[in-house]
Design a protein around this motif. Structure first.
Motif, PDB file in Angstrom:
ATOM      1  N   ASN A  59      22.172 -10.569  11.868  1.00  0.00           N
ATOM      2  CA  ASN A  59      22.987 -11.222  12.904  1.00  0.00           C
ATOM      3  C   ASN A  59      22.290 -12.328  13.704  1.00  0.00           C
ATOM      4  O   ASN A  59      22.867 -12.881  14.621  1.00  0.00           O
ATOM      5  N   LYS A  60      21.059 -12.650  13.355  1.00  0.00           N
ATOM      6  CA  LYS A  60      20.343 -13.707  14.081  1.00  0.00           C
ATOM      7  C   LYS A  60      20.335 -14.969  13.205  1.00  0.00           C
ATOM      8  O   LYS A  60      19.936 -14.908  12.029  1.00  0.00           O
ATOM      9  N   ALA A  61      20.823 -16.093  13.779  1.00  0.00           N
ATOM     10  CA  ALA A  61      20.885 -17.326  12.990  1.00  0.00           C
ATOM     11  C   ALA A  61      19.473 -17.814  12.692  1.00  0.00           C
ATOM     12  O   ALA A  61      18.678 -18.003  13.598  1.00  0.00           O
ATOM     13  N   ILE A  62      19.189 -17.993  11.402  1.00  0.00           N
ATOM     14  CA  ILE A  62      17.858 -18.507  11.070  1.00  0.00           C
ATOM     15  C   ILE A  62      17.950 -19.919  10.497  1.00  0.00           C
ATOM     16  O   ILE A  62      16.977 -20.618  10.368  1.00  0.00           O
ATOM     17  N   TYR A  63      19.160 -20.307  10.140  1.00  0.00           N
ATOM     18  CA  TYR A  63      19.356 -21.684   9.673  1.00  0.00           C
ATOM     19  C   TYR A  63      20.800 -22.075   9.922  1.00  0.00           C
ATOM     20  O   TYR A  63      21.713 -21.311   9.638  1.00  0.00           O
ATOM     21  N   LYS A  64      20.994 -23.277  10.477  1.00  0.00           N
ATOM     22  CA  LYS A  64      22.356 -23.791  10.641  1.00  0.00           C
ATOM     23  C   LYS A  64      22.386 -25.206  10.088  1.00  0.00           C
ATOM     24  O   LYS A  64      21.562 -26.045  10.481  1.00  0.00           O
ATOM     25  N   SER A  65      23.292 -25.432   9.165  1.00  0.00           N
ATOM     26  CA  SER A  65      23.349 -26.758   8.541  1.00  0.00           C
ATOM     27  C   SER A  65      24.021 -27.749   9.481  1.00  0.00           C
ATOM     28  O   SER A  65      24.684 -27.357  10.445  1.00  0.00           O
ATOM     29  N   GLU A  66      23.873 -29.018   9.149  1.00  0.00           N
ATOM     30  CA  GLU A  66      24.685 -30.034   9.816  1.00  0.00           C
ATOM     31  C   GLU A  66      26.053 -29.996   9.144  1.00  0.00           C
ATOM     32  O   GLU A  66      26.242 -29.295   8.148  1.00  0.00           O
ATOM     33  N   VAL A  67      26.996 -30.748   9.695  1.00  0.00           N
ATOM     34  CA  VAL A  67      28.324 -30.809   9.059  1.00  0.00           C
ATOM     35  C   VAL A  67      28.153 -31.467   7.686  1.00  0.00           C
ATOM     36  O   VAL A  67      27.526 -32.508   7.572  1.00  0.00           O
ATOM     37  N   GLY A  68      28.661 -30.813   6.654  1.00  0.00           N
ATOM     38  CA  GLY A  68      28.460 -31.374   5.316  1.00  0.00           C
ATOM     39  C   GLY A  68      29.370 -30.766   4.274  1.00  0.00           C
ATOM     40  O   GLY A  68      30.410 -30.187   4.603  1.00  0.00           O
ATOM     41  N   GLU A  69      28.915 -30.880   3.011  1.00  0.00           N
ATOM     42  CA  GLU A  69      29.756 -30.467   1.882  1.00  0.00           C
ATOM     43  C   GLU A  69      29.178 -29.262   1.162  1.00  0.00           C
ATOM     44  O   GLU A  69      27.962 -29.095   1.101  1.00  0.00           O
ATOM     45  N   MET A  70      30.081 -28.454   0.628  1.00  0.00           N
ATOM     46  CA  MET A  70      29.671 -27.342  -0.243  1.00  0.00           C
ATOM     47  C   MET A  70      30.783 -27.078  -1.238  1.00  0.00           C
ATOM     48  O   MET A  70      31.880 -27.618  -1.100  1.00  0.00           O
ATOM     49  N   LEU A  71      30.494 -26.281  -2.252  1.00  0.00           N
ATOM     50  CA  LEU A  71      31.554 -25.963  -3.211  1.00  0.00           C
ATOM     51  C   LEU A  71      31.388 -24.550  -3.745  1.00  0.00           C
ATOM     52  O   LEU A  71      30.295 -23.973  -3.661  1.00  0.00           O
ATOM     53  N   PHE A  72      32.472 -24.003  -4.245  1.00  0.00           N
ATOM     54  CA  PHE A  72      32.433 -22.665  -4.835  1.00  0.00           C
ATOM     55  C   PHE A  72      32.229 -22.804  -6.345  1.00  0.00           C
ATOM     56  O   PHE A  72      32.810 -23.676  -6.981  1.00  0.00           O
ATOM     57  N   THR A  73      31.365 -21.931  -6.883  1.00  0.00           N
ATOM     58  CA  THR A  73      31.131 -21.914  -8.329  1.00  0.00           C
ATOM     59  C   THR A  73      31.704 -20.603  -8.867  1.00  0.00           C
ATOM     60  O   THR A  73      32.248 -19.809  -8.101  1.00  0.00           O
ATOM     61  N   HIS A  74      31.519 -20.349 -10.168  1.00  0.00           N
ATOM     62  CA  HIS A  74      32.092 -19.115 -10.743  1.00  0.00           C
ATOM     63  C   HIS A  74      31.443 -17.856 -10.158  1.00  0.00           C
ATOM     64  O   HIS A  74      32.058 -16.799 -10.139  1.00  0.00           O
ATOM     65  N   ASN A  75      30.191 -17.996  -9.679  1.00  0.00           N
ATOM     66  CA  ASN A  75      29.543 -16.780  -9.174  1.00  0.00           C
ATOM     67  C   ASN A  75      28.958 -16.934  -7.773  1.00  0.00           C
ATOM     68  O   ASN A  75      28.202 -16.082  -7.316  1.00  0.00           O
ATOM     69  N   GLY A  76      29.281 -18.032  -7.106  1.00  0.00           N
ATOM     70  CA  GLY A  76      28.705 -18.207  -5.774  1.00  0.00           C
ATOM     71  C   GLY A  76      29.053 -19.534  -5.135  1.00  0.00           C
ATOM     72  O   GLY A  76      30.168 -20.035  -5.294  1.00  0.00           O
ATOM     73  N   VAL A  77      28.078 -20.068  -4.417  1.00  0.00           N
ATOM     74  CA  VAL A  77      28.304 -21.334  -3.708  1.00  0.00           C
ATOM     75  C   VAL A  77      27.178 -22.308  -4.016  1.00  0.00           C
ATOM     76  O   VAL A  77      26.054 -21.905  -4.303  1.00  0.00           O
ATOM     77  N   SER A  78      27.516 -23.590  -3.938  1.00  0.00           N
ATOM     78  CA  SER A  78      26.524 -24.631  -4.209  1.00  0.00           C
ATOM     79  C   SER A  78      26.870 -25.848  -3.353  1.00  0.00           C
ATOM     80  O   SER A  78      27.664 -25.738  -2.422  1.00  0.00           O
TER      81      SER A  78
END
Ligand code: FAD
Length: 413
Positions: A222-241
């Motif tokens: 529950n402790k944030a260790i990384y927060k991205s900037e606003v950006g892009e991501m996508l779903f793959t067949h087994n996860g995220v990229s």
């Protein structure tokens, strides 16, 4: 001095050039049939050769080894890299995010530039030459064994890279050389790679969905260790990229995945209360329309049924029948959509390797081993890594030139 450089990648070629320019005899051994196989595939074949930022701005993009490489990136920064390539006849251009590419958009030109520089400086390049062992005598380097034959050298520079994309020749040989003389290796882990998630079924439904303007937070217990900037991501067949996932992978690869969660904020520009207000307003405007219409106003089509399932509501139900709690849960899901990571993708598709030769036993002044005289480590073989944007190649060049500067005084004697 007779100097041996092991590895004809970015760091090895730069280092060999710089030492040969100082008048030493330099031999570079590359086990492949050609130089720079990894450079060839960088930047999707265009080679993002550096990032036109320096100092603290540059350091913000370094994940491991910040303190260690501070001196090196000051000694030889992105301006120096750009000047180097311009000098060897490879013009460069700066794109979005200060990313630097060859004007030709051809990674092969970066290899050509490095080959040309080595040639002009008189480096003896040996291809199909696999270094099998680094030899020492009384805590001092004495030579190497290449394709079964022994050669004597006064100094040996290990520039063998990490273990990612092993088909390019980076197969971790440098770790073995380091271990054989007593160096500690920080367990290599894939970095800048896709993340496999526990709920495969949900991903399968979302495969191919690309999200823009979202943020991703990695939380450990529950402790944030990384927060991205606003950006892009996508779903793959087994996860995220995608870009923000790749960055997140570099910060979580040494953590306990059983305690990790990834949280997507689909509406980073709006507060939780702002979303609640909008949900209430939309429900009034939609009158007797269905929940599916309400969700479609917030989300891409593919996510609508997934959200309904997570909320435990029926898509055909009327939007104005949603309870107070349903509405709050929807706002929460839009701001905190949790996915549980299972593992990282493997080294075959990881852009860089995190981990490597422990920085505690290497002097940052010259990249010199603190255990064996005449032995040096440069580039990705070290426990250093950075985010995408040209930073990793710059680390290879900065550590290479810093190592070469160790050979300055010797020639004056
Ligand atoms: C797909 C992909 C895209 C990337 N894109 C970018 C980008 O656009 N910008 C960026 O900054 N970074 C990028 N990177 C990362 C960057 O390429 C590396 O960080 C950098 O090349 C590391 O350089 P290096 O010299 O340390 O090692 P490498 O480039 O891995 O070179 C090591 C060399 O040593 C040789 N070798 C290994 N063992 C032996 C041995 N025993 N004997 C002889 N030779 C040996 C290998 O064959 C290899 O040629 C990308 C990486 C990948 C995989």
């Amino acid at each position: 001095m007779n100097v041996c450089v092991i590895g004809g990648g970015a760091s090895g070629m730069m280092c060999a050039t710089m030492i040969a320019r100082k008048g030493h005899n330099v031999t570079l051994y590359e086990k492949n049939e050609k130089l720079g196989k990894k450079i060839y595939i960088t930047g999707k074949g265009r080679c993002n050769v550096t990032n036109a930022t320096v100092g603290d701005e540059f350091l913000k993009n370094v994940v491991n080894g910040k303190k260690f490489i501070m001196g090196a990136i000051t000694r030889f920064n992105s301006n120096d890299t750009m000047a180097f390539f311009e000098d060897v006849g490879i013009p460069l251009k700066i794109e979005r995010g200060n990313r630097v590419f060859p004007v030709s958009d051809k990674a092969s030109d970066i290899i050509k530039g490095l080959e040309r520089a080595m040639n002009w400086a008189g480096v003896n390049v040996c291809l199909n030459a696999k270094v099998e062992r680094v030899l020492t005598q009384e805590d001092k380097v004495s030579g190497v064994i290449v394709n079964g034959k022994e050669y004597n050298f006064d100094a040996v520079i290990v520039a063998t890279g990490g273990v990612s994309y092993p088909s390019t020749g980076s197969t971790g040989d440098g770790y073995e050389f380091a271990k054989s003389v007593g160096h500690k290796i920080i367990e290599p882990a894939p970095a800048l790679c896709a993340i496999i998630v526990k709920d495969n079924k949900e991903c399968e439904r979302l495969e191919g969905l690309s999200l823009k303007n979202v943020t991703l937070t990695a939380k450990l217990s529950n402790k944030a260790i990384y927060k991205s900037e606003v950006g892009e991501m996508l779903f793959t067949h087994n996860g995220v990229s995608g870009p923000i996932v790749l960055s997140a992978s570099s910060y979580i690869n040494r953590l306990d995945f059983s305690k990790l969660e990834l949280v997507i904020d689909f509406k980073p520009a709006i507060t939780f209360d702002g979303i609640c207000t909008r949900i209430d307003r939309d429900i009034i405007n939609l009158k007797s329309k269905q929940v599916s219409s309400l969700l479609a106003g917030f989300l891409p089509k593919a996510l609508v049924p997934v959200f309904a399932k997570r909320l435990g509501v029926n898509l055909t139900m009327k939007a104005n029948q949603l309870t107070k709690e349903n509405r709050k849960n929807l706002a929460n899901l839009l701001k905190n959509y949790v996915i549980l990571p299972k593992s990282l993708e493997n080294f075959n598709s990881a852009v860089v390797t995190s981990g490597g030769v422990s920085l505690k036993e290497v002097s940052p002044k010259f990249m010199k081993s603190k255990l064996v005289d005449g032995l040096y480590f440069i580039g990705e073989v070290l426990d250093i890594d950075a985010l995408t944007g040209g930073f990793n190649l710059q680390l290879a060049f900065s550590t290479a030139v810093t190592c070469a500067s160790s050979f300055d005084n010797i020639i004056d004697k």
